[in-house]
Design an enzyme around this catalytic site. Structure first.
Site, PDB file in Angstrom:
ATOM      1  N   LYS A 195       0.791  -1.553  -0.071  1.00 16.66           N
ATOM      2  CA  LYS A 195      -0.103  -0.287  -0.063  1.00 16.66           C
ATOM      3  C   LYS A 195       0.703   1.133  -0.303  1.00 16.66           C
ATOM      4  O   LYS A 195       2.283   0.942  -0.002  1.00 16.66           O
ATOM      5  CB  LYS A 195      -1.232  -0.192   1.143  1.00 16.66           C
TER       6      LYS A 195
HETATM    7  C1  PLP Z   1      -5.136  -4.563   1.794  1.00 17.18           C
HETATM    8  C2  PLP Z   1      -6.901  -3.776   2.146  1.00 17.18           C
HETATM    9  C3  PLP Z   1      -7.016  -4.714   3.128  1.00 17.18           C
HETATM   10  C4  PLP Z   1      -6.118  -5.235   4.264  1.00 17.18           C
HETATM   11  O1  PLP Z   1      -5.347  -4.815   4.721  1.00 17.18           O
HETATM   12  P1  PLP Z   1      -3.916  -5.087   5.833  1.00 17.18           P
HETATM   13  O2  PLP Z   1      -4.090  -4.541   5.947  1.00 17.18           O
HETATM   14  O3  PLP Z   1      -3.873  -6.701   4.314  1.00 17.18           O
HETATM   15  O4  PLP Z   1      -5.407  -6.259   6.388  1.00 17.18           O
HETATM   16  C5  PLP Z   1      -8.461  -3.758   3.451  1.00 17.18           C
HETATM   17  N1  PLP Z   1      -9.339  -4.217   2.179  1.00 17.18           N
HETATM   18  C6  PLP Z   1      -8.611  -3.340   1.352  1.00 17.18           C
HETATM   19  C7  PLP Z   1      -9.088  -2.715  -0.384  1.00 17.18           C
HETATM   20  C8  PLP Z   1      -7.250  -4.179   1.265  1.00 17.18           C
HETATM   21  O5  PLP Z   1      -6.685  -3.749  -0.859  1.00 17.18           O
END
Ligand code: PLP
Length: 391
Positions: A195
């Protein structure tokens, strides 16, 4: 040919980031230290919200939000089939029921009209909330969702994992930043390394609602509070009660972030604007390269500040292109297999064909490399290979 595989996303760590972490490791507090509050304040300021709560990961953020919004068995919640499954799973953690509505093919976001149609099929009060997702970094039109939510008495939980720094102008020309608390009741973010902001693992909840904020703080730490004003049995004169006194008032979790992760997140946040600018420059270059070709792209209108977690193209022979790019060391990826088609969700009666726009999108989508340190040469190579396959 590139010797090193080019991934679709990758974190970028600087010496300053590493120093921020090692400073915490040399200090007395690895968790529950001062860097959590510092990260929360910096993040709230970045997105423009009143409050922020740092948690262990984005999925934990979703789970706590559903708890704070009182999702329980019998609670019905609507979300999009084109997202990471955690956006739907959080409802299931609390025993609620997940409903899907189709996407708008022009934005790949949950379609407000499809949600309205679903709401109209049932009496008011049947559904409790909506979880729109700022898919790929394209901000959902939360002013439209807010209007619908108010009409039907629903809460809004924005899954903004793809869109820190994203924004849009509403019909009145007012700017809303993703997660700024102006339209959604709660918004969540992830700091998984793929991210925008990497903390190893990590997540954040933002809101302008003081009650929800206080509740989330308690839920993050086992449901425990020691704040005098929150104690259910305030007996200040009790000689048996000392400074240790606290109460576990409800069943919470340990969903805390560590202090060294928070320090890494804060350090990364200092570069967030520059990294977002770079993502946007990469997107402009892809847009230009694929204009008037049979590689379909989504070019947002000027009212939309796209955050470009992903750069998604749509092509007729997606599998062919995916396999071809792998032979060229380009690790393009598919986001996402529709959630309603996951074997787990089929027990609830969802099946292939339920959401034609989502499924047509899934059949054709491919995410190309998109991360701030992608070099111009690497991007030129990716573009050349995509165009050579797609003719
Ligand atoms: C990455 C992601 C999550 C979950 O986040 P984590 O930190 O990996 O638990 C939830 N929703 C979306 C759209 C994501 O891309």
């Amino acid at each position: 040919m590139h010797n090193q595989p080019i991934p679709y996303g990758r974190q970028h760590l600087t010496d300053d980031d590493i120093a921020a972490v090692t400073n915490v490791l040399r200090g007395p507090l690895l968790t529950q230290g001062p860097h959590i509050a510092e990260f929360e304040a910096a993040f709230a300021q970045y997105v423009g919200s009143r409050y922020a709560v740092a948690v262990a990961n984005g999925t934990a953020a979703l789970h706590l939000c559903c708890m704070a919004l009182d999702v329980k068995p019998g609670t019905r919640v609507i979300t999009t089939p084109i997202t990471f499954s955690a956006s739907a799973n959080c409802v299931r953690y609390c025993g609620g029921e997940v409903f899907f509505a189709d996407i708008d093919p022009d934005t790949v976001i949950l379609d407000v009209d499809a949600v309205r149609a679903l709401l109209e099929q049932h009496p008011k009060g049947y559904f409790s909330g909506i979880i729109p997702v700022d898919f790929a970094g394209y901000p959902a039109d939360l002013s439209a969702f807010r209007q619908l939510a108010d009409e039907y008495g629903l809460w809004l939980l924005e899954d903004s994992c793809h869109a820190p720094g994203g924004s849009f102008l509403d019909a009145k020309g007012i700017e809303h930043r993703c997660g700024d608390g102006s339209l959604a009741d709660l918004a969540i973010f992830s700091f998984h390394p793929v991210k925008h902001i990497a903390a190893g693992e990590g997540g954040m909840i933002t809101t302008n609602d003081e009650q929800l904020y206080k509740h989330l703080l308690r839920l993050r730490t086992h449901g425990i509070t020691s704040k005098p004003a929150e104690l259910t049995e305030p007996q200040p004169g009790d000689p048996e009660r000392g400074g240790w006194y606290m109460e576990m008032q409800e069943l919470g979790y340990n969903y805390r972030l560590t202090d060294f992760q928070a320090a890494l997140g804060t350090s990364q946040l200092h570069r967030a604007d520059a990294m977002l600018d770079r993502r946007r420059a990469i997107a402009r270059r892809y847009d230009d390269a694929f204009r008037n070709t049979n590689v379909q792209t989504i070019v947002p209108p000027s009212s939309v500040g796209h955050a470009y977690h992903l750069y998604v193209i749509q092509v007729d022979d997606r599998k062919g292109l995916y396999d071809f790019l792998r032979t060229k060391n380009i690790m393009a990826q598919v986001h996402y297999i529709p959630v309603h088609r996951m074997p787990y969700y089929q027990q609830f009666g969802w099946k292939a064909g339920d959401f034609p726009n989502a499924e047509r999108y899934y059949a054709r989508c491919l995410s190309l490399p998109m991360f701030p340190t992608l070099t111009d040469d690497e991007q030129a190579y990716v573009i050349e290979q995509v165009l050579s396959f797609c003719g």
